[in-house]
Each structure stands twice: as C-alpha cells, then as structure tokens.
Scaffold this motif. Structure first.
Motif, PDB file in Angstrom:
ATOM      1  N   GLY A 168      61.402  39.365 -14.654  1.00 47.63           N
ATOM      2  CA  GLY A 168      61.982  40.402 -13.786  1.00 47.63           C
ATOM      3  C   GLY A 168      61.127  41.651 -13.829  1.00 47.63           C
ATOM      4  N   GLY A 169      61.676  42.731 -14.381  1.00 48.47           N
ATOM      5  CA  GLY A 169      60.901  43.965 -14.522  1.00 48.47           C
ATOM      6  C   GLY A 169      61.097  44.944 -13.381  1.00 48.47           C
ATOM      7  N   ASP A 170      61.853  44.561 -12.349  1.00 46.30           N
ATOM      8  CA  ASP A 170      62.022  45.441 -11.182  1.00 46.30           C
ATOM      9  C   ASP A 170      63.150  46.441 -11.401  1.00 46.30           C
ATOM     10  OD1 ASP A 170      63.812  43.260 -11.174  1.00 46.30           O
ATOM     11  OD2 ASP A 170      64.277  43.568  -9.065  1.00 46.30           O
ATOM     12  N   GLU A 171      63.079  47.512 -10.645  1.00 45.75           N
ATOM     13  CA  GLU A 171      64.189  48.444 -10.468  1.00 45.75           C
ATOM     14  C   GLU A 171      64.887  48.820 -11.775  1.00 45.75           C
ATOM     15  OE1 GLU A 171      65.441  47.095  -5.971  1.00 45.75           O
ATOM     16  OE2 GLU A 171      66.359  46.004  -7.622  1.00 45.75           O
ATOM     17  N   CYS A 172      64.111  49.390 -12.708  1.00 49.61           N
ATOM     18  CA  CYS A 172      64.702  49.830 -13.974  1.00 49.61           C
ATOM     19  C   CYS A 172      64.753  51.361 -14.015  1.00 49.61           C
ATOM     20  CB  CYS A 172      63.888  49.301 -15.160  1.00 49.61           C
ATOM     21  SG  CYS A 172      64.561  49.860 -16.746  1.00 49.61           S
ATOM     22  N   PRO A 173      65.922  51.947 -13.714  1.00 53.68           N
ATOM     23  CA  PRO A 173      66.023  53.412 -13.801  1.00 53.68           C
ATOM     24  C   PRO A 173      65.790  53.869 -15.237  1.00 53.68           C
ATOM     25  CG  PRO A 173      67.920  52.467 -12.653  1.00 53.68           C
ATOM     26  CD  PRO A 173      67.197  51.330 -13.318  1.00 53.68           C
ATOM     27  N   LYS A 174      65.299  55.115 -15.365  1.00 52.22           N
ATOM     28  CA  LYS A 174      64.942  55.612 -16.700  1.00 52.22           C
ATOM     29  C   LYS A 174      65.926  56.683 -17.193  1.00 52.22           C
ATOM     30  CE  LYS A 174      61.117  53.121 -16.237  1.00 52.22           C
ATOM     31  NZ  LYS A 174      61.212  52.650 -14.878  1.00 52.22           N
ATOM     32  N   VAL A 175      67.006  56.892 -16.433  1.00 53.32           N
ATOM     33  CA  VAL A 175      67.898  58.024 -16.773  1.00 53.32           C
ATOM     34  C   VAL A 175      68.530  57.884 -18.143  1.00 53.32           C
ATOM     35  CG1 VAL A 175      68.411  58.795 -14.428  1.00 53.32           C
ATOM     36  CG2 VAL A 175      69.780  56.950 -15.421  1.00 53.32           C
ATOM     37  N   ILE A 228      56.156  46.226 -12.933  1.00 52.41           N
ATOM     38  CA  ILE A 228      55.544  46.117 -14.268  1.00 52.41           C
ATOM     39  C   ILE A 228      54.152  46.758 -14.318  1.00 52.41           C
ATOM     40  CG2 ILE A 228      56.894  44.046 -14.833  1.00 52.41           C
ATOM     41  CD1 ILE A 228      54.319  42.394 -14.711  1.00 52.41           C
ATOM     42  N   LEU A 229      53.654  47.169 -13.151  1.00 54.31           N
ATOM     43  CA  LEU A 229      52.396  47.934 -13.125  1.00 54.31           C
ATOM     44  C   LEU A 229      52.592  49.350 -13.656  1.00 54.31           C
ATOM     45  CD1 LEU A 229      51.299  46.803  -9.615  1.00 54.31           C
ATOM     46  CD2 LEU A 229      49.655  46.953 -11.482  1.00 54.31           C
ATOM     47  N   GLU A 230      53.819  49.856 -13.532  1.00 50.79           N
ATOM     48  CA  GLU A 230      54.079  51.257 -13.887  1.00 50.79           C
ATOM     49  C   GLU A 230      53.921  51.454 -15.396  1.00 50.79           C
ATOM     50  OE1 GLU A 230      57.982  51.603 -12.213  1.00 50.79           O
ATOM     51  OE2 GLU A 230      57.182  51.445 -10.174  1.00 50.79           O
ATOM     52  N   GLY A 231      53.153  52.431 -15.761  1.00 50.67           N
ATOM     53  CA  GLY A 231      52.919  52.694 -17.180  1.00 50.67           C
ATOM     54  C   GLY A 231      51.850  51.792 -17.765  1.00 50.67           C
ATOM     55  N   GLY A 232      51.202  51.005 -16.911  1.00 44.97           N
ATOM     56  CA  GLY A 232      50.108  50.132 -17.382  1.00 44.97           C
ATOM     57  C   GLY A 232      50.549  48.684 -17.439  1.00 44.97           C
ATOM     58  N   LEU A 233      49.745  47.812 -16.819  1.00 46.75           N
ATOM     59  CA  LEU A 233      50.088  46.393 -16.741  1.00 46.75           C
ATOM     60  C   LEU A 233      49.767  45.710 -18.063  1.00 46.75           C
ATOM     61  CD1 LEU A 233      51.131  44.357 -14.698  1.00 46.75           C
ATOM     62  CD2 LEU A 233      48.810  44.135 -13.812  1.00 46.75           C
ATOM     63  N   PRO A 234      50.778  45.066 -18.681  1.00 50.92           N
ATOM     64  CA  PRO A 234      50.483  44.379 -19.951  1.00 50.92           C
ATOM     65  C   PRO A 234      49.433  43.290 -19.758  1.00 50.92           C
ATOM     66  CG  PRO A 234      52.853  44.537 -19.571  1.00 50.92           C
ATOM     67  CD  PRO A 234      52.185  44.984 -18.303  1.00 50.92           C
ATOM     68  N   GLU A 235      48.620  43.109 -20.785  1.00 45.48           N
ATOM     69  CA  GLU A 235      47.526  42.133 -20.727  1.00 45.48           C
ATOM     70  C   GLU A 235      48.031  40.734 -20.356  1.00 45.48           C
ATOM     71  OE1 GLU A 235      44.212  40.579 -23.838  1.00 45.48           O
ATOM     72  OE2 GLU A 235      45.258  42.450 -24.330  1.00 45.48           O
ATOM     73  N   GLY A 236      47.335  40.091 -19.459  1.00 41.69           N
ATOM     74  CA  GLY A 236      47.654  38.700 -19.135  1.00 41.69           C
ATOM     75  C   GLY A 236      48.840  38.511 -18.205  1.00 41.69           C
ATOM     76  N   ALA A 237      49.501  39.602 -17.805  1.00 41.83           N
ATOM     77  CA  ALA A 237      50.696  39.440 -16.968  1.00 41.83           C
ATOM     78  C   ALA A 237      50.303  39.172 -15.521  1.00 41.83           C
ATOM     79  CB  ALA A 237      51.560  40.688 -17.042  1.00 41.83           C
ATOM     80  N   ALA A 238      51.009  38.224 -14.880  1.00 40.55           N
ATOM     81  CA  ALA A 238      50.851  38.009 -13.441  1.00 40.55           C
ATOM     82  C   ALA A 238      51.892  38.861 -12.719  1.00 40.55           C
ATOM     83  CB  ALA A 238      51.035  36.540 -13.104  1.00 40.55           C
ATOM     84  N   VAL A 239      51.560  39.263 -11.496  1.00 38.18           N
ATOM     85  CA  VAL A 239      52.406  40.201 -10.757  1.00 38.18           C
ATOM     86  C   VAL A 239      52.897  39.567  -9.457  1.00 38.18           C
ATOM     87  CG1 VAL A 239      52.381  42.386  -9.478  1.00 38.18           C
ATOM     88  CG2 VAL A 239      51.309  42.246 -11.724  1.00 38.18           C
ATOM     89  N   ALA A 240      54.205  39.676  -9.210  1.00 40.49           N
ATOM     90  CA  ALA A 240      54.780  39.274  -7.922  1.00 40.49           C
ATOM     91  C   ALA A 240      55.007  40.549  -7.121  1.00 40.49           C
ATOM     92  CB  ALA A 240      56.086  38.518  -8.139  1.00 40.49           C
ATOM     93  N   GLU A 252      57.759  55.586 -18.233  1.00 45.17           N
ATOM     94  CA  GLU A 252      57.030  54.471 -17.608  1.00 45.17           C
ATOM     95  C   GLU A 252      56.225  53.726 -18.678  1.00 45.17           C
ATOM     96  OE1 GLU A 252      57.559  57.221 -15.655  1.00 45.17           O
ATOM     97  OE2 GLU A 252      58.793  55.935 -14.378  1.00 45.17           O
ATOM     98  N   GLU A 253      55.608  54.482 -19.560  1.00 43.52           N
ATOM     99  CA  GLU A 253      54.849  53.831 -20.645  1.00 43.52           C
ATOM    100  C   GLU A 253      55.782  53.095 -21.604  1.00 43.52           C
ATOM    101  OE1 GLU A 253      51.892  56.212 -22.605  1.00 43.52           O
ATOM    102  OE2 GLU A 253      50.914  56.735 -20.714  1.00 43.52           O
ATOM    103  N   LEU A 254      56.998  53.612 -21.740  1.00 42.61           N
ATOM    104  CA  LEU A 254      57.980  52.917 -22.590  1.00 42.61           C
ATOM    105  C   LEU A 254      58.330  51.557 -21.966  1.00 42.61           C
ATOM    106  CD1 LEU A 254      59.866  52.945 -25.066  1.00 42.61           C
ATOM    107  CD2 LEU A 254      61.552  54.192 -23.692  1.00 42.61           C
ATOM    108  N   GLN A 255      58.491  51.555 -20.642  1.00 42.37           N
ATOM    109  CA  GLN A 255      58.762  50.287 -19.939  1.00 42.37           C
ATOM    110  C   GLN A 255      57.602  49.310 -20.131  1.00 42.37           C
ATOM    111  OE1 GLN A 255      60.503  50.094 -15.907  1.00 42.37           O
ATOM    112  NE2 GLN A 255      58.585  49.185 -15.237  1.00 42.37           N
TER     113      GLN A 255
END
Ligand code: ACM
Ligand code: ZN
Length: 525
Positions: free
Chosen positions: A299-306, A354-366, A327-330
């Motif tokens: 998943g990884g979408d639509e995670c509010p940070k409030v 999942i791009l926000e705050g830096g894409l984790p190594e090896g992750a594929a993106v939809a 974002e970096e925490l996410q």
C-alpha cells in the motif's frame, strides 16, 4: 494486420492458412514434459482427454527451451493438428487462451460439441511483463466463487497478475492466526454509505473475510491458470480497522472504530511504537506463507501525518533516527518493512506516495496519481507499474451520461483547487480512453526498461455486487489487456479495428456469463 479471427488482445503476428481442424471428443491431447498444469487447463476447457501415446490428429503442448521469449508462444493450426510451443508454461497458457478464442464463441466456456478451428500460425508474446488486474474486496466484499471467476476472466485476456487489495479502513479481509481480532473485529463495520449518495448511511452491519483455506484455494486456482496473486496489505495508512481491534498500535491509543465512510482516515499506525513492527512482521510472516508471489504490495498511499506530528513517540523516533520531517518518517517506516520482506526473499511494491521522503532501496512503484511518480522512480532505477487515474481507474463512470449509468465514483473538484489539479472533476473513464493507455508516455527512452507494465484498479466503494464489478471491469478490461500485451503499431493503436474485434469478443463474454457494459456508443445493439 487484418484477419477475421477477432482476437483480443491482438497477437504479434497472425498468418491465416487454409482449411480447418475439427476438434471432437476423440481428438487426443498430448502434453510434453513440464506441461502438466497447462495440460490440465487445456483438457478442461477444450474437453479433451490426455493421451500419452498418440501424436496424430492431436492437440499438442510442448515446452522447447529458447523457442520464444518469456510468456511467448507459437500456435499452429492445420487441418491435421494443433501445436502450441513455448519456452515456459506461461506461454503455453497464453497459447491455449488464444486457441479458446479461435473456437466458435459458444464453446468458449467449455467446448460442448465438435468445433471447427481455422488454420492459422500465430507467433505471439507480451509487450509488458506486468499485466495486473486489481480488486478491492474491502469497501465491498466478494466471495471466493466470484474471485475465481474474476481470475478466469483476467487470464482469458492474457493478464498475468491478480492484485488482491485485502486490507482497508473499512474492513480487514484475511485471517491471521496471530491476531484473531483482525477477523473478529476489523472485518466488520456498523454501516455503509449508499451507492446513490455517499453522505447517506444504510445503517446495516457489513463485513466478511477469507479464511486461510479460502486464500489457499484462490492462490492454487490462480496458479492452475498460470496467474500470480499479488496480496496488498496496507501500511502505514488505511489501517483504522486494525486500530479498532488493537488500539495500542495507533498514536492516540483509543477511540477507533472500523470506518463507515469513504475517503481518507487520519488515524494510522504509530511509527514510534515498536509493537507496530512486531505486529506487521507477524502478519507478513503469515501472508508470505500463503502467497508465493515474488512481489508483496504494502500500500503506502494516502497516509495523513497529523497524528504523527502530535505524537511524542513518533517525534522521538524522528529524533532517534535523525529524520527531518514526517515524510522521512514514512519513508523510514516503509523501508523497514521493505527490508523485512527483502530478507525473506521478496520484493516490495507500493503506491507512488512511497516516493515521499525518499524511495526505499529496491522498492517498485505503482504510479496512480498520474505518471509523474512513475517517471521519477524510473529515473532513480526503480521498477515501475503505471496505473494512472486518467486511464486505469475502472471504478469511474464509463459514459458521460451518468443519469443512465449505475452509481460510480465521481468527484467534483472544488473551484479553488481546479487550477492546481488541471481539471474540474475526476470520475469519467470511457473505454476509448483506456485503449489510449501507453505506460511509456512521458518516460524518457533510456528509462523504458524500468517500466514493467500497467494495471487496472477496481476500487469498490460504489460496487456492492459482483454483477456491478463485472459491469465496471468489462469491456474496459479487454481494452487495457490489449494495450499491455499487443505491440504498439507505428501509426498508433486503431480503436475502430479494436471495436470491430470487440463486437465479436462480446459474444465470448456472453458465453462466459459476464455482465459487461454494452458499449452502445460504438456498437449497434
Ligand atoms: C489509490 O487509489 N489510493 C491507490
Ligand atoms: Zn505515533
């Protein structure tokens, strides 16, 4: 290329021959080494008996190393024999699916009498390796019988991945032994918005889940058709149904209930609480046991940070890990799960947030919020699946004539935000637009190899029944299948030619009992 075979997706090359092969109950099916699964499938749909000895007048399946590229096949039909040759079993499956389409439409579900098949030689292989069809079983639940039919249909169109969206704010749908409250509590909500008006609740308890045996049944069924099941377990957002059962995993720690409205929920997993990672690792241990898929969707979408902004545990985590913002925490959160999956020999894929705050190594993106995220990820050397809302969201209306369509997703963008979005509404996706889908548009050529394919997404807020799911999924599903399988002609895709083939293909869908939307804008009824 013109032929009268009306195949969808259109093969790479078709050479018509003369005469026909007549398939009867006496036609032997001969399966070479390593062809058992495809052989069983062919025996079933073609209603043929496997015969180890015979070789004449036969339908034969054969694996020949190096004979085709991945998932490719050669299908040759002469008056004497039918041969399907491939270098992998996936290719054999695709060859059999093409052979089904060569049968008269009334035999597509299962051959039921002697059938004439036109002589032809077909060489075929897919344009993209990732051809997925997604289904949200959380906003509304779909039983195993329907899920299997949905998989039948995607396989029929040479798609190869079933993306099973199993967890949401509005319901958790998979049995996990370590956390029984996920199915006792998280799988049930008090009420649901009515399809006609999302601000009105029906007041009826709703829910459901798959047992582990259900999941095993679906995964085995998909495998028997050469299909991979990609499970999606959402994190860190879209998780209040979990918090309703295990409130200690949220930042506030109490007051959660399984969400009864659509839209985005503020309450998400607490990123500062180690117990969250114990929970997720145990959940993934059981998920990995159920699903052999190389990729796991997190998943990884639509995670509010409030909540994270106000939570002392989340803030302490940021300090300890030297993270500059939420974002970096996410990104840290997702990277930690990605590492866990990597150590178990799997690969992670997530929505483009999942791009926000830096894409984790090896992750594929939809990439769903347009293609920008996908392009950015490809430039960073990550695998990318394109599924922008503009071409791939099958929960949207199929016609501007909304009055005469069943309720579907539609959202008028507030006036003050229209400029920023560059549009006035979202929620319309005619089949013609789907057919214009090209995952490579806007991607610089040197990064094309990172774009592994695309997929349709079917979110089910407005889809209370399996009949409605089929209505949304087809015939748009036939259109996207062709965009992902068939080569792009130099002159661009020919929609009129597609419609010509589709008008016959709809008879096949009739034979398969599919409640598709009749495309009356394009075909006379
Ligand atoms: C999405 O549509 N939220 C991935
Ligand atoms: Zn927190």
């Amino acid at each position: 290329m013109t032929n009268t075979l009306n195949l969808i997706p259109e093969p790479v090359s078709v050479e018509t021959g003369t005469g026909t092969f007549v398939m009867t109950n006496a036609t032997p099916l001969v399966c070479g080494d390593g062809c058992q699964k495809a052989g069983a499938f062919a025996a079933n749909v073609l209603q043929l008996k496997q015969d180890a000895g015979s070789n004449s007048g036969a339908v034969s399946l054969k694996l020949v190393a190096g004979s085709t590229t991945a998932e490719g096949y050669t299908l040759s039909v002469t008056p004497e024999a039918i041969n399907i040759v491939a270098s992998d079993e996936a290719g054999l499956f695709h060859g059999i699916q093409t052979l089904r389409q060569l049968l008269p439409a009334e035999h597509v579900a299962q051959r039921s009498a002697d059938a004439e098949i036109p002589a032809v030689t077909i060489n075929d292989y897919p344009k993209f390796s990732w051809r997925a069809v997604h289904l949200d079983v959380c906003r509304h639940f779909f039983d195993v019988t329907f899920v299997k039919k949905y998989i039948d249909l995607l396989a029929f169109h040479k798609m190869n991945i079933f993306h099973w969206h199993l967890t949401e704010d509005q319901g958790w749908r998979v049995e996990i032994d370590a956390y029984p409250k996920l199915t006792e509590v998280s799988a049930w909500r008090e009420s649901t918005p009515i399809p006609e008006n999302r601000t009105v609740q029906d007041g009826k308890p709703y829910g459901g889940f798959y047992t582990k045996d259900d999941i095993r049944e679906v995964v085995a069924y998909a495998d028997s058709l050469g299909i991979t099941v990609l499970p999606e377990i959402e994190l860190p957002g879209h998780t209040i149904a979990v918090l309703a059962a295990y409130p200690e995993l949220g930042c506030v720690g109490e007051g959660y209930k399984v969400r009864t409205e659509w839209g985005i929920e503020d309450d998400v997993f607490c990123a500062g609480n180690d117990e969250v990672f114990v929970f997720l690792e145990k959940v993934f241990d059981e998920i990995l046991e159920l699903f052999p898929s190389e990729y796991i969707h997190i998943g990884g979408d639509e995670c509010p940070k409030v909540r994270w902004e106000k939570c002392h545990k989340c803030q302490a985590r940021m300090e300890e890990e030297e993270l500059h913002d939420e974002e970096e925490l996410q990104s840290w959160f997702i990277g930690k799960i990605g590492n866990y999956l990597h150590n178990k020999g799997r690969k992670m894929i997530g929505w483009d947030e999942i791009l926000e705050g830096g894409l984790p190594e090896g992750a594929a993106v939809a990439s769903w919020r347009g293609t920008e995220g996908g392009i950015t990820a490809a430039k960073q050397g990550h695998e990318v699946v394109m599924c922008p809302v503009t071409h791939c969201y099958f929960d949207y209306y199929q016609s501007e004539d909304r009055e005469n369509e069943p309720p579907a997703f539609y959202y008028e963008i507030p006036k003050e935000q229209q400029e920023q979005w560059g549009m006035t509404f979202v929620g319309l996706l005619p089949m013609k637009k789907v057919y214009e889908f090209d995952p490579l548009v806007g991607v610089p050529e040197e990064y094309h190899s990172f774009v592994v394919g695309g997929q349709s997404n079917l979110w089910s807020e407005y889809i209370p029944t399996s009949q409605q799911a089929e209505y949304q999924a087809y015939p748009r599903g036939a259109a996207i299948a062709e965009t992902l399988w068939s080569p792009m002609p130099d002159s661009g895709r020919d929609f009129d030619a597609f419609i010509g083939r589709l008008s016959h293909h709809l008879k096949r869908l009739d034979a398969l009992g599919v409640n598709y939307r009749f495309p009356k804008e394009h075909i006379d009824q």
